[in-house]
Design a protein around this motif. Structure first.
Motif, PDB file in Angstrom:
ATOM      1  N   LEU A  41      -5.552   3.636   7.125  1.00  0.00           N
ATOM      2  CA  LEU A  41      -4.776   2.367   6.947  1.00  0.00           C
ATOM      3  C   LEU A  41      -3.386   2.450   7.558  1.00  0.00           C
ATOM      4  O   LEU A  41      -2.362   1.745   7.042  1.00  0.00           O
ATOM      5  CB  LEU A  41      -4.530   2.068   5.513  1.00  0.00           C
ATOM      6  CG  LEU A  41      -5.926   1.856   4.573  1.00  0.00           C
ATOM      7  CD1 LEU A  41      -5.844   1.521   3.229  1.00  0.00           C
ATOM      8  CD2 LEU A  41      -6.459   0.545   5.216  1.00  0.00           C
ATOM      9  N   ALA A  88       0.903  -1.158   0.037  1.00  0.00           N
ATOM     10  CA  ALA A  88       0.090  -0.081  -0.040  1.00  0.00           C
ATOM     11  C   ALA A  88       0.904   1.229  -0.054  1.00  0.00           C
ATOM     12  O   ALA A  88       0.572   2.189  -0.729  1.00  0.00           O
ATOM     13  CB  ALA A  88      -0.967  -0.081   1.158  1.00  0.00           C
ATOM     14  N   ARG A  89       1.931   1.093   1.054  1.00  0.00           N
ATOM     15  CA  ARG A  89       2.843   2.366   1.121  1.00  0.00           C
ATOM     16  C   ARG A  89       3.508   2.637  -0.318  1.00  0.00           C
ATOM     17  O   ARG A  89       3.766   3.842  -0.777  1.00  0.00           O
ATOM     18  CB  ARG A  89       3.915   2.092   1.905  1.00  0.00           C
ATOM     19  CG  ARG A  89       4.679   3.296   2.249  1.00  0.00           C
ATOM     20  CD  ARG A  89       5.988   2.680   3.061  1.00  0.00           C
ATOM     21  NE  ARG A  89       5.934   2.123   4.397  1.00  0.00           N
ATOM     22  CZ  ARG A  89       5.985   2.523   5.701  1.00  0.00           C
ATOM     23  NH1 ARG A  89       6.129   3.794   5.558  1.00  0.00           N
ATOM     24  NH2 ARG A  89       5.595   1.752   6.527  1.00  0.00           N
ATOM     25  N   VAL A 134      -6.644   2.938  -0.549  1.00  0.00           N
ATOM     26  CA  VAL A 134      -5.250   3.246  -0.829  1.00  0.00           C
ATOM     27  C   VAL A 134      -5.247   3.812  -2.102  1.00  0.00           C
ATOM     28  O   VAL A 134      -4.363   4.783  -2.503  1.00  0.00           O
ATOM     29  CB  VAL A 134      -4.521   1.740  -1.345  1.00  0.00           C
ATOM     30  CG1 VAL A 134      -3.213   1.884  -1.636  1.00  0.00           C
ATOM     31  CG2 VAL A 134      -4.425   0.762   0.093  1.00  0.00           C
ATOM     32  N   MET A 185       0.036  -0.243   6.156  1.00  0.00           N
ATOM     33  CA  MET A 185       0.612   0.373   4.948  1.00  0.00           C
ATOM     34  C   MET A 185       1.742  -0.635   3.980  1.00  0.00           C
ATOM     35  O   MET A 185       2.008  -0.432   2.955  1.00  0.00           O
ATOM     36  CB  MET A 185       1.842   1.131   5.664  1.00  0.00           C
ATOM     37  CG  MET A 185       1.081   2.364   6.163  1.00  0.00           C
ATOM     38  SD  MET A 185       2.366   3.597   6.592  1.00  0.00           S
ATOM     39  CE  MET A 185       1.406   4.691   7.721  1.00  0.00           C
ATOM     40  N   GLU A 196       2.826   7.967   4.046  1.00  0.00           N
ATOM     41  CA  GLU A 196       2.445   7.778   5.517  1.00  0.00           C
ATOM     42  C   GLU A 196       1.286   8.304   6.113  1.00  0.00           C
ATOM     43  O   GLU A 196       0.253   8.033   6.549  1.00  0.00           O
ATOM     44  CB  GLU A 196       3.543   7.805   6.489  1.00  0.00           C
ATOM     45  CG  GLU A 196       4.453   6.355   6.336  1.00  0.00           C
ATOM     46  CD  GLU A 196       5.613   6.527   7.542  1.00  0.00           C
ATOM     47  OE1 GLU A 196       5.481   6.966   8.462  1.00  0.00           O
ATOM     48  OE2 GLU A 196       6.670   5.766   7.366  1.00  0.00           O
ATOM     49  N   VAL A 242       1.372   4.155  -2.934  1.00  0.00           N
ATOM     50  CA  VAL A 242       1.112   5.562  -3.041  1.00  0.00           C
ATOM     51  C   VAL A 242       2.442   6.689  -3.112  1.00  0.00           C
ATOM     52  O   VAL A 242       2.375   7.399  -3.931  1.00  0.00           O
ATOM     53  CB  VAL A 242       0.585   5.903  -1.516  1.00  0.00           C
ATOM     54  CG1 VAL A 242       0.182   7.351  -1.297  1.00  0.00           C
ATOM     55  CG2 VAL A 242      -0.616   5.158  -1.255  1.00  0.00           C
ATOM     56  N   ALA A 263      -5.917   7.200  -1.562  1.00  0.00           N
ATOM     57  CA  ALA A 263      -4.512   7.982  -1.001  1.00  0.00           C
ATOM     58  C   ALA A 263      -3.601   8.346  -2.228  1.00  0.00           C
ATOM     59  O   ALA A 263      -2.942   9.112  -2.336  1.00  0.00           O
ATOM     60  CB  ALA A 263      -4.002   6.956   0.039  1.00  0.00           C
ATOM     61  N   GLN A 323     -10.519  -1.470   1.597  1.00  0.00           N
ATOM     62  CA  GLN A 323      -9.248  -1.202   1.845  1.00  0.00           C
ATOM     63  C   GLN A 323      -8.484  -0.578   0.982  1.00  0.00           C
ATOM     64  O   GLN A 323      -7.756   0.200   0.752  1.00  0.00           O
ATOM     65  CB  GLN A 323      -8.564  -1.902   2.730  1.00  0.00           C
ATOM     66  CG  GLN A 323      -9.032  -2.203   4.207  1.00  0.00           C
ATOM     67  CD  GLN A 323      -8.345  -3.470   4.957  1.00  0.00           C
ATOM     68  OE1 GLN A 323      -8.148  -4.486   4.436  1.00  0.00           O
ATOM     69  NE2 GLN A 323      -8.231  -3.124   6.353  1.00  0.00           N
ATOM     70  N   LEU A 340      -1.828   7.583   4.032  1.00  0.00           N
ATOM     71  CA  LEU A 340      -2.506   6.326   4.501  1.00  0.00           C
ATOM     72  C   LEU A 340      -3.094   6.341   5.714  1.00  0.00           C
ATOM     73  O   LEU A 340      -4.228   5.688   6.176  1.00  0.00           O
ATOM     74  CB  LEU A 340      -1.306   4.890   4.299  1.00  0.00           C
ATOM     75  CG  LEU A 340      -1.058   4.813   2.967  1.00  0.00           C
ATOM     76  CD1 LEU A 340       0.133   3.920   2.995  1.00  0.00           C
ATOM     77  CD2 LEU A 340      -2.235   3.909   2.190  1.00  0.00           C
TER      78      LEU A 340
END
Lengths: 405, 233
Positions: B133, B102-103, B152, B137, B125, B106, B155, B148, B128
């Motif tokens: 979330l 996810a991190r 993301v 992450m 960060e 983004v 984000a 979810q 998220l």
């Protein structure tokens, strides 16, 4: 850039099974190609070595125009200073001075045409290992009259050690060349033709027989390695090219070059077929990867990834597959070829006999020539690059709105 | 302040063979901070309109001016760059990169923008956490629920600091709880950060939350309703 590499690396493992199948196809094909090429080049190297070291040497120096007619009248002066300066060249191990002629070998009741080779016994033995071919008697010596005859000739003329051989022929500038010589030893030569008609004589004895003191037909050069031939030939031509005829083994033995070239062409065609098969495998993988990800590509372009950058990602992914395949292949191929290099395959039976009759050792040797590795590597990389055409074309024409459908 | 101006927009597919009139002269203006739903039956042209606004497709006739730039005049390369800097996309199927966490998903868009590592790490960060979330992450999309994943995606869309976010049926694959959470989150972003959201949707729950509803029928704007803020809430 780091993220692109991470992305590419993870992408190739998205479908593990497919990637492993592709890597396996590269692995087996490259391994087979390495084995084939190493065996082929090893055989050629062995043929050249056997052929060159059995007689001709890597380079020969003659009087200008000698090679065309091989006339006994076109002889060069045996100059010790020139011989020394040639021996001082890098890569030249030593020079074998020779006087070669033809004669009629006779006994009381039988005769046969023979090749007479006058040479320096010690130097000749260094290259041709003539003493190891001795089957009876003793090795000939520079300052004695004793000669060596080949086994087939001895059998034909029914002569043995300590018998006398009469030689009759034409000497230098039309003189009569006649002499009788004690047979010091009998040698068994690998080449059947040479084994039936060869006489080795000390150089000085041969020069006297031929009526040409201090004259030679050739100086045969023994080099450190085959790789030094081109460079040494060029150097010799530069230094002595105007006075002498300088020929390398390829000019001396064009039939051997032709044999290697025709055999090599067959090998290259086989390799081509093998690589075509791999190419289709890699292309299939890349095509599937592209088709499956067209929507993803469309999304990436939509959110702002330039097509060139995306092409770079696909390039790295494909390159990684190619490099991984090669690495795995080389990891298995190098030890295999090292083993095969140390343990050539011995031939037996009629195959061995056939090879021996051609004058070669009955083994299948392997080569560790670096070109075997980089040509296979290059071939895979070229295939990979060619296969990239498909995703590049798809990317070029891709409209994000269409990929959403 | 108006950020999108659409004038006399026409889109005809297969103009030389069997012409399909997807858009028949749309005029629309969207101002900063709107929370707009574009609605209409299937085949009405709402997705085509969204594609035009997003610069993903070019009009047959008319203009789409975003932030003073007529997007139809941009070269393909400049258009991609324009989208990267000005438009955030949220797709129906989330369209996250499955091999990235996810991190990383983004961060990726900010890397495309050429932002500094410290900056994109920090912002990813923050975003998220903002979409709820903070504790997921480092999960890949396959380990996240649909809701979810869509968070993301929001984000990611916000990460590039766009002028507006285009969301194509963002709740189509979500259950009612996830839909409600997502809408609430987007409303907060709309109010607190004055982020402009434009949706195409069939989903009545989304329509109910919208402050403006543009109804497209047969490629034309049939209705354009400004909903009272209290009602929308």
């Amino acid at each position: 850039m780091k993220t692109i590499f991470i992305l590419a690396w993870r992408n190739i493992w998205r479908n593990k099974r497919r990637t492993i199948i592709t890597l396996s196809s590269i692995f087996f094909a490259v391994l087979l190609a390495l084995f084939m090429r190493s065996m082929q080049l090893g055989s050629y190297g062995n043929m050249i070595k056997n052929s060159v070291e059995s007689y001709s040497g890597y380079i020969q120096i003659h009087e200008l125009g000698y090679w065309e007619n091989k006339s006994i009248n076109k002889l060069l002066e045996h100059s010790q200073s020139i011989q020394d300066s040639i021996e001082n060249l890098p890569s030249v191990n030593y020079v074998i001075p020779r006087l070669e002629t033809f004669a009629l070998a006779a006994t009381e009741t039988l005769s046969k045409g023979v090749a007479v080779i006058g040479t320096d016994p010690e130097r000749e033995d260094h290259m041709t290992k003539l003493s190891e071919k001795l089957v009876a008697g003793e090795f000939f010596e520079a300052d004695k009259e004793g000669i060596l005859i080949s086994e087939g000739l001895g059998n034909y003329l029914r002569l043995g050690v300590n018998d006398t051989l009469i030689l009759l022929g034409q000497g230098y500038h039309g003189t009569n060349a006649v002499g009788k010589y004690p047979i010091a030893g009998i040698i068994k030569l690998v080449n059947p033709q040479m084994n039936n008609n060869t006489v080795y004589m000390p150089l000085k004895t041969c020069q006297y027989y031929n009526g040409s003191p201090n004259k030679l037909t050739s100086m045969a050069l023994v080099l450190d390695s085959y790789d030094a031939v081109k460079k040494t030939t060029a150097r010799l031509k530069e230094d002595f090219g105007e006075r002498y005829e300088i020929m390398d083994w390829e000019e001396l033995q064009p039939e051997l070059v032709q044999l290697i070239q025709s055999d090599n062409a067959g090998g290259v065609i086989m390799l081509g077929i093998l690589y075509m098969v791999i190419a289709f495998g890699i292309f299939g993988t890349i095509m599937m990867m592209t088709m499956e990800r067209l929507r993803e590509f469309g999304v990436l372009i939509s959110i702002g990834m330039q097509k060139l950058r995306l092409a770079g990602l696909v390039f790295i992914e494909t390159l990684l597959i190619g490099i991984l395949g090669l690495l795995v292949s080389f990891m298995a191929g190098v030890p295999l070829l090292l083993y095969m290099y140390e343990h050539p395959i011995p031939l037996t039976g009629s195959a061995a006999k056939g090879i021996e009759e051609m004058g070669f050792e009955p083994i299948i040797p392997f080569s560790l020539d670096i070109s075997i590795f980089y040509t296979q590597g290059l071939a895979i990389l070229v295939i990979v690059m060619l296969c990239l055409t498909y995703p590049y074309l798809r990317l070029w024409w891709l409209k994000p709105v269409e990929s959403k459908k | 302040m108006s950020i999108i101006q659409i004038k006399g927009l026409h889109k005809i597919y297969n103009p030389k063979k069997v012409p399909v009139h997807a858009l028949n002269g749309i005029d629309l203006e969207i101002t900063e901070g709107e929370f707009t739903a574009i609605v209409g039956p299937s085949g009405s042209g709402k997705s085509t309109l969204l594609n035009m606004i997003g610069g993903l497709d070019s009009p047959t006739e008319g203009t789409v001016i975003i932030n003073g730039v007529d997007v139809s005049t941009l070269s393909p390369k400049k258009l991609i760059d324009f989208r990267l800097k000005n438009i955030g996309f949220v797709f129906q199927d989330y369209s996250l990169l499955p091999v990235l966490t996810a991190r990383e998903n983004v961060e990726f868009i900010m890397q495309l923008q050429g932002r500094k590592k410290e900056e994109f790490k920090k912002r990813a960060e923050e975003l998220l956490r903002e979409v709820g979330l903070g504790d997921r992450m480092d999960n890949r999309p396959s380990n996240l629920s649909g809701g979810q994943q869509q968070r993301v995606a929001v984000a990611r869309a916000l990460a590039s600091k766009p002028k507006f976010i285009l969301a194509d049926e963002p709740t189509a694959n979500l259950d009612s709880v996830s839909t409600s959470d997502l809408l609430e989150m987007m409303q907060v972003l709309n109010k607190e950060e004055n982020m402009t959201f434009i949706f195409s949707t069939h989903d009545q729950r989304v329509i109910d939350k919208a402050r403006r509803v543009v109804s497209i029928v047969d490629g034309k704007v049939a209705e354009d309703i400004q909903v009272e803020q209290e009602m929308a809430q």
